[in-house]
Design a protein around this motif. Sequence first.
Motif, mmCIF file in Angstrom:
data_model
loop_
_atom_site.group_PDB
_atom_site.id
_atom_site.type_symbol
_atom_site.label_atom_id
_atom_site.label_comp_id
_atom_site.label_asym_id
_atom_site.label_seq_id
_atom_site.Cartn_x
_atom_site.Cartn_y
_atom_site.Cartn_z
ATOM 1 N N LEU A 135 110.686 82.577 34.506
ATOM 2 C CA LEU A 135 110.918 83.491 33.383
ATOM 3 C C LEU A 135 109.689 83.549 32.471
ATOM 4 O O LEU A 135 109.275 84.634 32.026
ATOM 5 N N SER A 136 109.107 82.394 32.228
ATOM 6 C CA SER A 136 107.887 82.351 31.409
ATOM 7 C C SER A 136 106.757 83.120 32.078
ATOM 8 O O SER A 136 105.990 83.828 31.420
ATOM 9 N N GLY A 137 106.658 82.985 33.409
ATOM 10 C CA GLY A 137 105.633 83.714 34.145
ATOM 11 C C GLY A 137 105.798 85.214 34.012
ATOM 12 O O GLY A 137 104.816 85.944 33.826
ATOM 13 N N VAL A 138 107.038 85.697 34.093
ATOM 14 C CA VAL A 138 107.308 87.127 33.932
ATOM 15 C C VAL A 138 106.842 87.608 32.558
ATOM 16 O O VAL A 138 106.169 88.643 32.427
ATOM 17 N N LEU A 139 107.207 86.855 31.509
ATOM 18 C CA LEU A 139 106.850 87.251 30.141
ATOM 19 C C LEU A 139 105.337 87.202 29.924
ATOM 20 O O LEU A 139 104.753 88.106 29.322
ATOM 21 N N VAL A 140 104.709 86.142 30.426
ATOM 22 C CA VAL A 140 103.266 85.995 30.235
ATOM 23 C C VAL A 140 102.504 87.052 31.021
ATOM 24 O O VAL A 140 101.535 87.641 30.518
ATOM 25 N N GLY A 141 102.929 87.335 32.262
ATOM 26 C CA GLY A 141 102.240 88.321 33.083
ATOM 27 C C GLY A 141 102.233 89.699 32.448
ATOM 28 O O GLY A 141 101.196 90.371 32.386
ATOM 29 N N GLY A 142 103.388 90.124 31.951
ATOM 30 C CA GLY A 142 103.455 91.433 31.309
ATOM 31 C C GLY A 142 102.671 91.489 30.013
ATOM 32 O O GLY A 142 101.931 92.450 29.758
ATOM 33 N N LEU A 174 100.185 89.522 29.020
ATOM 34 C CA LEU A 174 98.749 89.339 29.241
ATOM 35 C C LEU A 174 98.101 90.627 29.724
ATOM 36 O O LEU A 174 97.044 91.030 29.216
ATOM 37 N N SER A 175 98.719 91.290 30.681
ATOM 38 C CA SER A 175 98.117 92.515 31.221
ATOM 39 C C SER A 175 98.064 93.607 30.157
ATOM 40 O O SER A 175 97.047 94.296 30.022
ATOM 41 N N ARG A 189 94.839 96.732 26.091
ATOM 42 C CA ARG A 189 94.564 97.123 24.705
ATOM 43 C C ARG A 189 93.157 96.728 24.274
ATOM 44 O O ARG A 189 92.561 97.374 23.411
ATOM 45 N N ARG A 190 92.622 95.676 24.884
ATOM 46 C CA ARG A 190 91.257 95.232 24.549
ATOM 47 C C ARG A 190 90.196 95.959 25.370
ATOM 48 O O ARG A 190 89.026 95.603 25.321
ATOM 49 N N GLY A 191 90.603 96.943 26.140
ATOM 50 C CA GLY A 191 89.629 97.731 26.879
ATOM 51 C C GLY A 191 89.470 97.353 28.337
ATOM 52 O O GLY A 191 88.656 97.954 29.046
ATOM 53 N N ARG A 192 90.208 96.341 28.805
ATOM 54 C CA ARG A 192 90.136 95.970 30.225
ATOM 55 C C ARG A 192 91.104 96.858 31.008
ATOM 56 O O ARG A 192 92.235 96.466 31.304
ATOM 57 N N ARG A 193 90.660 98.065 31.340
ATOM 58 C CA ARG A 193 91.577 99.064 31.854
ATOM 59 C C ARG A 193 92.138 98.741 33.227
ATOM 60 O O ARG A 193 93.144 99.321 33.646
ATOM 61 N N THR A 194 91.513 97.842 33.950
ATOM 62 C CA THR A 194 92.023 97.487 35.279
ATOM 63 C C THR A 194 92.863 96.203 35.256
ATOM 64 O O THR A 194 93.172 95.652 36.304
ATOM 65 N N ALA A 195 93.259 95.758 34.067
ATOM 66 C CA ALA A 195 93.972 94.479 33.952
ATOM 67 C C ALA A 195 95.282 94.473 34.721
ATOM 68 O O ALA A 195 95.710 93.427 35.221
ATOM 69 N N ARG A 196 95.925 95.633 34.835
ATOM 70 C CA ARG A 196 97.238 95.664 35.487
ATOM 71 C C ARG A 196 97.163 95.454 36.996
ATOM 72 O O ARG A 196 98.184 95.205 37.636
ATOM 73 N N ALA A 248 105.829 84.760 39.793
ATOM 74 C CA ALA A 248 106.638 85.653 38.956
ATOM 75 C C ALA A 248 105.765 86.489 38.021
ATOM 76 O O ALA A 248 106.093 87.638 37.711
ATOM 77 N N ALA A 249 104.645 85.925 37.582
ATOM 78 C CA ALA A 249 103.763 86.631 36.646
ATOM 79 C C ALA A 249 103.153 87.888 37.254
ATOM 80 O O ALA A 249 102.744 88.805 36.528
ATOM 81 N N ALA A 250 103.094 87.951 38.576
ATOM 82 C CA ALA A 250 102.485 89.114 39.230
ATOM 83 C C ALA A 250 103.358 90.357 39.137
ATOM 84 O O ALA A 250 102.853 91.484 39.174
ATOM 85 N N ASN A 251 104.670 90.188 38.993
ATOM 86 C CA ASN A 251 105.570 91.329 39.137
ATOM 87 C C ASN A 251 105.527 92.366 38.012
ATOM 88 O O ASN A 251 105.467 93.567 38.299
ATOM 89 N N PRO A 252 105.556 91.977 36.734
ATOM 90 C CA PRO A 252 105.577 93.020 35.688
ATOM 91 C C PRO A 252 104.356 93.946 35.707
ATOM 92 O O PRO A 252 104.538 95.178 35.703
ATOM 93 N N PRO A 253 103.122 93.422 35.749
ATOM 94 C CA PRO A 253 101.998 94.365 35.810
ATOM 95 C C PRO A 253 101.965 95.163 37.099
ATOM 96 O O PRO A 253 101.555 96.334 37.109
ATOM 97 N N LEU A 254 102.427 94.568 38.195
ATOM 98 C CA LEU A 254 102.458 95.289 39.470
ATOM 99 C C LEU A 254 103.430 96.458 39.390
ATOM 100 O O LEU A 254 103.151 97.558 39.888
#
Length: 251
Positions: free
Chosen positions: A84-91, A93-94, A99-106, A145-151
């Motif tokens: 669950l923490s991975g899901v929250l952090v992944g979304g 973080l990306s 927002r900081r200009g790293r447009r390929t972060a997702r 789990a962190a990979a799923n939200p940005p994906l």
Amino acid sequence: MDERQVSPRPENVLRDDPAKMTLLQAAAHVLRIRTNVTIIVASAIGYFFFAGLRTFGLVFVQERYGISRGELSTFLPVVGLAALSGVLVGGRLSDGLVRRGRRTARVTVPGVAFAASALLFVPGGFTRDPLIALPLFTLAAAALAAANPPLDAVRLDVVHFGLWGRAESIRTIVRMAAEAAAPVLFGWLSGRLGDGSGTATGLNRVFLLALPPLVVNGLMLVRARRSYPRDVASALESERRFGDGPSETST
């Protein structure tokens, strides 16, 4: 995402109203989008591994590390909280990096997460000490789990909003096929690769064999940084032609 400095990919810009496209036309269009194909494959591989882990993980941990059911019931909530923490952090973080200009972060964040997950599973698979293996498996589950939200968010970025449902249907079909195949293949291979002393040895070898595809997943997604900006620009141009999409398509 500001795509004014990125030119759309002409073949990916819609020429027909997506609301009037047949299923075959919609499928042909979304499968021309390189980034979308990458996330379809990456999702399938990720869910394939997770389905095998979900089916055989408890048996593997009990037999390989000699953990009782009572001890395992204490460990499972920890893994669940880590995921669950991975899901929250992944979304978070990306989105923060975008927002900081790293447009390929997702695409970069899930790529790194898949590779990190595989690398964390490896030492756990080679040790029989539960005090070493279980914390590593917990961190690996969090990274997976962190990979799923940005994906999942990438699909919104590179596909016209009028095709989201049909694009997700295609991805879901491939993902469900991978999830359905995983338990059968993991079970069959564990029997073939076992040494006759129990299921733990065979399952351990199967899990280790399933890790390189996770690393390949990571490399594919990191490489998708090349196609992602132009695919986003193509989706935005399509939306300019055929209506304004929801704000989620860009940041």
